[in-house]
Write a protein that holds these residues in place. Sequence first.
Motif, short mmCIF file in Angstrom:
data_model
loop_
_atom_site.label_atom_id
_atom_site.label_comp_id
_atom_site.label_asym_id
_atom_site.label_seq_id
_atom_site.Cartn_x
_atom_site.Cartn_y
_atom_site.Cartn_z
N ARG A 53 48.88 27.02 27.87
CA ARG A 53 49.92 26.20 28.49
C ARG A 53 50.37 26.71 29.86
NH1 ARG A 53 54.02 24.70 23.45
NH2 ARG A 53 52.44 23.78 22.07
N SER A 54 50.77 27.97 29.90
CA SER A 54 51.40 28.48 31.12
C SER A 54 50.45 28.49 32.32
CB SER A 54 51.94 29.90 30.88
OG SER A 54 52.88 29.90 29.85
N MET A 55 49.24 29.03 32.12
CA MET A 55 48.30 29.13 33.25
C MET A 55 47.85 27.76 33.76
SD MET A 55 46.13 32.47 31.96
CE MET A 55 44.79 32.16 33.09
N PRO A 56 47.43 26.81 32.88
CA PRO A 56 47.06 25.49 33.40
C PRO A 56 48.24 24.77 34.05
CG PRO A 56 46.17 25.80 31.19
CD PRO A 56 47.11 26.94 31.45
N THR A 57 49.42 24.90 33.45
CA THR A 57 50.61 24.24 34.01
C THR A 57 50.95 24.80 35.37
OG1 THR A 57 51.46 23.84 31.79
CG2 THR A 57 53.02 23.68 33.60
N LEU A 58 50.83 26.13 35.52
CA LEU A 58 51.12 26.76 36.81
C LEU A 58 50.18 26.27 37.90
CD1 LEU A 58 52.62 28.91 38.49
CD2 LEU A 58 50.93 30.57 37.71
N PHE B 9 37.01 34.93 32.19
CA PHE B 9 35.78 34.56 32.88
C PHE B 9 34.57 35.31 32.32
CE2 PHE B 9 38.71 32.91 36.05
CZ PHE B 9 38.06 31.77 36.47
N LYS B 10 34.81 36.47 31.75
CA LYS B 10 33.72 37.22 31.14
C LYS B 10 33.27 36.55 29.85
CE LYS B 10 32.58 41.75 29.15
NZ LYS B 10 33.09 43.11 28.84
N PHE B 11 34.23 36.09 29.03
CA PHE B 11 33.90 35.47 27.75
C PHE B 11 33.39 34.04 27.93
CE2 PHE B 11 37.30 38.36 25.71
CZ PHE B 11 36.36 39.36 25.54
N TYR B 12 34.00 33.30 28.88
CA TYR B 12 33.65 31.88 29.06
C TYR B 12 33.48 31.57 30.56
CZ TYR B 12 35.29 31.49 24.25
OH TYR B 12 35.46 31.66 22.90
N PRO B 13 32.40 32.04 31.16
CA PRO B 13 32.22 31.82 32.61
C PRO B 13 32.07 30.35 32.98
CG PRO B 13 30.23 32.74 31.62
CD PRO B 13 31.29 32.81 30.57
N ALA B 14 31.26 29.61 32.20
CA ALA B 14 31.03 28.20 32.52
C ALA B 14 32.24 27.35 32.14
CB ALA B 14 29.78 27.69 31.79
N TYR B 15 32.78 27.54 30.95
CA TYR B 15 33.93 26.76 30.49
C TYR B 15 35.13 26.92 31.41
CZ TYR B 15 31.96 25.28 25.99
OH TYR B 15 31.22 24.68 25.02
N MET B 16 35.38 28.14 31.88
CA MET B 16 36.54 28.37 32.72
C MET B 16 36.41 27.66 34.07
SD MET B 16 38.94 29.97 31.28
CE MET B 16 39.89 30.23 32.77
N VAL B 17 35.22 27.67 34.64
CA VAL B 17 35.00 26.97 35.91
C VAL B 17 35.20 25.47 35.74
CG1 VAL B 17 33.29 26.40 37.68
CG2 VAL B 17 33.44 28.74 36.81
N ILE B 18 34.62 24.91 34.66
CA ILE B 18 34.78 23.47 34.40
C ILE B 18 36.24 23.13 34.15
CG2 ILE B 18 34.18 21.59 32.83
CD1 ILE B 18 31.52 23.04 32.31
N THR B 19 36.94 23.98 33.41
CA THR B 19 38.35 23.73 33.10
C THR B 19 39.19 23.73 34.37
OG1 THR B 19 38.09 24.79 30.93
CG2 THR B 19 40.32 24.54 31.78
N ILE B 20 38.96 24.71 35.24
CA ILE B 20 39.73 24.79 36.49
C ILE B 20 39.46 23.58 37.37
CG2 ILE B 20 39.97 26.08 38.65
CD1 ILE B 20 39.53 28.63 37.05
N VAL B 21 38.19 23.15 37.44
CA VAL B 21 37.85 21.97 38.23
C VAL B 21 38.56 20.73 37.68
CG1 VAL B 21 35.97 20.40 38.85
CG2 VAL B 21 35.63 22.86 39.01
N CYS B 22 38.59 20.59 36.35
CA CYS B 22 39.26 19.45 35.73
C CYS B 22 40.77 19.47 36.00
CB CYS B 22 39.01 19.43 34.23
SG CYS B 22 37.32 19.03 33.76
N ILE B 23 41.37 20.67 35.94
CA ILE B 23 42.80 20.79 36.23
C ILE B 23 43.08 20.40 37.68
CG2 ILE B 23 44.70 22.42 36.45
CD1 ILE B 23 43.51 23.97 34.10
N LEU B 24 42.23 20.85 38.60
CA LEU B 24 42.41 20.50 40.01
C LEU B 24 42.28 18.99 40.23
CD1 LEU B 24 40.37 23.37 41.71
CD2 LEU B 24 42.84 23.14 41.59
N ILE B 25 41.28 18.39 39.59
CA ILE B 25 41.09 16.94 39.72
C ILE B 25 42.30 16.19 39.17
CG2 ILE B 25 39.72 14.97 38.93
CD1 ILE B 25 37.27 16.79 39.00
N ALA B 26 42.78 16.62 37.99
CA ALA B 26 43.94 15.97 37.37
C ALA B 26 45.18 16.09 38.26
CB ALA B 26 44.20 16.57 36.00
N ALA B 27 45.35 17.26 38.87
CA ALA B 27 46.52 17.47 39.72
C ALA B 27 46.44 16.65 41.00
CB ALA B 27 46.65 18.95 40.05
N ILE B 28 45.26 16.61 41.60
CA ILE B 28 45.09 15.84 42.85
C ILE B 28 45.26 14.36 42.60
CG2 ILE B 28 43.45 15.22 44.66
CD1 ILE B 28 42.29 18.06 44.38
#
Length: 209
Positions: free
Chosen positions: A145-150, A16-35
Amino acid sequence: PKFNPNTFKRILKMLFKFYPAYMVITIVCILIAAITACMPSIFQKIIIEDITSSIESGVSWEVAKDIIIPKIVILISVYVVSIIAVTLYNQLMVVVTQGFLNKMRCHMFEAMQKLPIKYFDQNKHGDIMSHYTNDVDTMRELISRSMPTLLQSIIVVVGVLSVMLTYSFWMTLVVISGVFAMALFSKKVGGGSAKYFMHQQKAIGKTEG
């Protein structure tokens, strides 16, 4: 060594320190994909029930289509949103993962230059380089792989479990019992294979040294 949650927290903090914006967008996309991955099962059940009730009541297609077609359109939209979310987060994870590994190696190199000379006398060059190659490359698997899959799996499991309970409570208990049995078996096998992984890493360091 045993799993240290503080190490995992440090990795997340650095991401989150290196990529604050990218990480938030990525997590939102993973949540949307999962839902959205869980929603088709619900909509399919509703559509099938509408079709069945229309047939049983003898309603014509002209009347039934006003109820069924909008739900089919929603189902198609869910699939489209899911595809877009998966594609977007996969592309973002490539940028985040490779960028993080590059920054990690640079951070390690800067820290290494401050180490005393005796450190390099007491450690083989192969072992030192192994931290930059094998160890950092292992983090690539964790981040990409592991973190997004989890994260995605947790949401999918909760969603699928909810759908299963709506169909049959007793069959859900049977499946859950099977999952627990698989988890115990995997833990036993995984625990036995961990020592071989450690031997492999030591052999690689020795060979490169």
